[in-house]
Design a protein around this motif. Sequence first.
Motif, mmCIF file in Angstrom:
data_model
loop_
_atom_site.group_PDB
_atom_site.id
_atom_site.type_symbol
_atom_site.label_atom_id
_atom_site.label_comp_id
_atom_site.label_asym_id
_atom_site.label_seq_id
_atom_site.Cartn_x
_atom_site.Cartn_y
_atom_site.Cartn_z
ATOM 1 N N GLU A 1 0.843 -1.200 0.000
ATOM 2 C CA GLU A 1 0.000 0.000 0.000
ATOM 3 C C GLU A 1 0.875 1.247 0.000
ATOM 4 O OE1 GLU A 1 -3.241 2.196 2.958
ATOM 5 O OE2 GLU A 1 -2.778 0.074 3.219
ATOM 6 N N CYS A 2 0.512 2.227 -0.821
ATOM 7 C CA CYS A 2 1.281 3.469 -0.857
ATOM 8 C C CYS A 2 0.385 4.643 -1.241
ATOM 9 C CB CYS A 2 2.447 3.359 -1.840
ATOM 10 S SG CYS A 2 1.963 2.962 -3.531
ATOM 11 N N ILE A 3 0.850 5.847 -0.922
ATOM 12 C CA ILE A 3 0.174 7.086 -1.305
ATOM 13 C C ILE A 3 0.809 7.583 -2.597
ATOM 14 C CG2 ILE A 3 -0.341 9.451 -0.631
ATOM 15 C CD1 ILE A 3 0.097 8.559 2.288
ATOM 16 N N ALA A 4 -0.011 7.938 -3.569
ATOM 17 C CA ALA A 4 0.488 8.407 -4.865
ATOM 18 C C ALA A 4 0.210 9.890 -5.039
ATOM 19 C CB ALA A 4 -0.165 7.618 -5.998
ATOM 20 N N LEU A 5 1.271 10.659 -5.383
ATOM 21 C CA LEU A 5 1.152 12.087 -5.657
ATOM 22 C C LEU A 5 1.566 12.325 -7.107
ATOM 23 C CD1 LEU A 5 2.455 11.712 -2.568
ATOM 24 C CD2 LEU A 5 2.254 14.187 -2.597
ATOM 25 N N PRO A 6 0.644 12.696 -7.983
ATOM 26 C CA PRO A 6 0.980 12.918 -9.401
ATOM 27 C C PRO A 6 2.051 13.996 -9.562
ATOM 28 C CG PRO A 6 -1.394 12.803 -9.093
ATOM 29 C CD PRO A 6 -0.793 12.863 -7.721
ATOM 30 N N TYR A 7 3.114 13.671 -10.313
ATOM 31 C CA TYR A 7 4.194 14.621 -10.545
ATOM 32 C C TYR A 7 3.684 15.912 -11.184
ATOM 33 C CZ TYR A 7 7.856 11.097 -9.754
ATOM 34 O OH TYR A 7 8.688 10.166 -9.206
ATOM 35 N N GLN A 8 2.840 15.777 -12.205
ATOM 36 C CA GLN A 8 2.413 16.937 -12.983
ATOM 37 C C GLN A 8 1.771 18.009 -12.104
ATOM 38 O OE1 GLN A 8 -0.161 15.941 -16.234
ATOM 39 N NE2 GLN A 8 0.071 17.917 -17.238
ATOM 40 N N LYS A 9 1.045 17.593 -11.080
ATOM 41 C CA LYS A 9 0.359 18.551 -10.229
ATOM 42 C C LYS A 9 1.254 19.085 -9.108
ATOM 43 C CE LYS A 9 -3.794 19.172 -7.357
ATOM 44 N NZ LYS A 9 -4.226 20.392 -8.063
ATOM 45 N N TYR A 10 2.159 18.233 -8.592
ATOM 46 C CA TYR A 10 2.847 18.588 -7.347
ATOM 47 C C TYR A 10 4.342 18.873 -7.479
ATOM 48 C CZ TYR A 10 -1.435 16.894 -5.102
ATOM 49 O OH TYR A 10 -2.736 16.725 -4.716
ATOM 50 N N VAL A 11 4.937 18.681 -8.654
ATOM 51 C CA VAL A 11 6.396 18.760 -8.749
ATOM 52 C C VAL A 11 6.940 20.118 -8.309
ATOM 53 C CG1 VAL A 11 6.316 19.385 -11.213
ATOM 54 C CG2 VAL A 11 8.380 18.351 -10.242
ATOM 55 N N ILE A 12 6.333 21.214 -8.710
ATOM 56 C CA ILE A 12 6.847 22.542 -8.348
ATOM 57 C C ILE A 12 6.743 22.767 -6.847
ATOM 58 C CG2 ILE A 12 6.489 25.020 -8.610
ATOM 59 C CD1 ILE A 12 5.566 24.506 -11.463
ATOM 60 N N GLU A 13 5.613 22.388 -6.282
ATOM 61 C CA GLU A 13 5.402 22.588 -4.845
ATOM 62 C C GLU A 13 6.339 21.704 -4.026
ATOM 63 O OE1 GLU A 13 1.568 23.173 -1.858
ATOM 64 O OE2 GLU A 13 1.298 22.447 -3.908
ATOM 65 N N LEU A 14 6.555 20.475 -4.473
ATOM 66 C CA LEU A 14 7.441 19.566 -3.746
ATOM 67 C C LEU A 14 8.876 20.082 -3.740
ATOM 68 C CD1 LEU A 14 6.151 16.070 -4.948
ATOM 69 C CD2 LEU A 14 5.919 17.036 -2.658
ATOM 70 N N LYS A 15 9.322 20.591 -4.887
ATOM 71 C CA LYS A 15 10.708 21.041 -4.991
ATOM 72 C C LYS A 15 10.962 22.379 -4.300
ATOM 73 C CE LYS A 15 12.297 18.441 -8.988
ATOM 74 N NZ LYS A 15 12.984 18.483 -10.299
ATOM 75 N N SER A 16 9.922 23.038 -3.865
ATOM 76 C CA SER A 16 10.090 24.279 -3.100
ATOM 77 C C SER A 16 9.769 24.079 -1.619
ATOM 78 C CB SER A 16 9.189 25.384 -3.678
ATOM 79 O OG SER A 16 7.820 25.012 -3.584
ATOM 80 N N ASN A 17 9.520 22.829 -1.229
ATOM 81 C CA ASN A 17 9.167 22.491 0.150
ATOM 82 C C ASN A 17 10.427 22.028 0.875
ATOM 83 O OD1 ASN A 17 8.334 21.089 2.515
ATOM 84 N ND2 ASN A 17 6.320 20.705 1.631
ATOM 85 N N LEU A 18 10.972 22.864 1.756
ATOM 86 C CA LEU A 18 12.242 22.569 2.411
ATOM 87 C C LEU A 18 12.159 21.328 3.286
ATOM 88 C CD1 LEU A 18 15.155 23.395 2.914
ATOM 89 C CD2 LEU A 18 14.347 24.892 4.762
ATOM 90 N N ALA A 19 11.065 21.166 4.017
ATOM 91 C CA ALA A 19 10.917 19.997 4.880
ATOM 92 C C ALA A 19 10.932 18.709 4.057
ATOM 93 C CB ALA A 19 9.620 20.092 5.689
ATOM 94 N N PHE A 20 10.240 18.739 2.923
ATOM 95 C CA PHE A 20 10.213 17.561 2.052
ATOM 96 C C PHE A 20 11.592 17.300 1.462
ATOM 97 C CE2 PHE A 20 9.861 15.952 -2.323
ATOM 98 C CZ PHE A 20 9.332 14.702 -2.059
ATOM 99 N N LEU A 21 12.285 18.351 1.021
ATOM 100 C CA LEU A 21 13.605 18.172 0.421
ATOM 101 C C LEU A 21 14.600 17.617 1.439
ATOM 102 C CD1 LEU A 21 13.901 21.378 -1.787
ATOM 103 C CD2 LEU A 21 13.447 19.034 -2.531
ATOM 104 N N ASN A 22 14.502 18.062 2.694
ATOM 105 C CA ASN A 22 15.377 17.511 3.737
ATOM 106 C C ASN A 22 15.110 16.021 3.935
ATOM 107 O OD1 ASN A 22 16.766 19.871 4.315
ATOM 108 N ND2 ASN A 22 15.329 20.515 5.908
ATOM 109 N N ARG A 23 13.838 15.651 3.922
ATOM 110 C CA ARG A 23 13.485 14.245 4.113
ATOM 111 C C ARG A 23 13.938 13.397 2.929
ATOM 112 N NH1 ARG A 23 9.992 11.176 7.463
ATOM 113 N NH2 ARG A 23 10.306 9.004 6.792
ATOM 114 N N ILE A 24 13.727 13.887 1.734
ATOM 115 C CA ILE A 24 14.107 13.127 0.559
ATOM 116 C C ILE A 24 15.632 13.009 0.455
ATOM 117 C CG2 ILE A 24 14.325 14.883 -1.268
ATOM 118 C CD1 ILE A 24 12.539 13.130 -3.011
#
Length: 219
Positions: free
Chosen positions: A102-125
């Motif tokens: 089981e996994c959560i799916a986040l479509p790249y097309q919708k979220y890529v810009i927001e993900l790459k500007s999210n510092l908390a997410f970038l630290n985790r990744i």
Amino acid sequence: MQKSPLKKEHLNKLTEYGINNMALDACTCLHFKAGETILQEGMPITQLMIVITGKAKVCSTGKNGKDLVLCYYISDGIIGDIELMTNTYVAATNMIAITDFECIALPYQKYVIELKSNLAFLNRIGSELSAKLLRSSKNYVYTALYSGEERLCSYILQTSHDDIFDDILTDVSCSTGMSYRHMFRLLNQLCNDGLLNKRDKGYLIVDRDELIRRAAEFL
């Protein structure tokens, strides 16, 4: 594969990645049965996936058609992080569910810009990519310094489900870095020693404690 809406526990998981405050209307929960293909090497990958539960085999196919197992996701981690950070939205590996997955799916097309500007997410990744690099280094040590029996016992422990080991034996020999004949000889020896019991389909783990004792110590 089946899809379902996100539940509260999924939102709690997203909190760990700092993305719970995003508009999550395009996110879904994906469910795979054991044996289903999650990703196929060389095919377009359209979404980032965050693992909730389950175990999947991650492997890369050589030109000779043989699979080499790279690592395992066990109820944690990100799928598609390398593709996201390198802007190469093509699956770099094959991924097959070993158990229900089981996994959560986040479509790249919708979220890529927001993900790459999210510092908390970038630290985790970044932390998870570093862990994958360390695991890759350990794999080299694992292949070079441990005996065939140690590598095989480790592999059995990693890939078994409900004490049943039923992986494809040609894949096992490739993944553990030994000839099919030698791998099969070691399996027979483990059966003779009472650690495994041969079944019609696969092997039953009879003595898990001794199997762990004989496995490569990094497990």
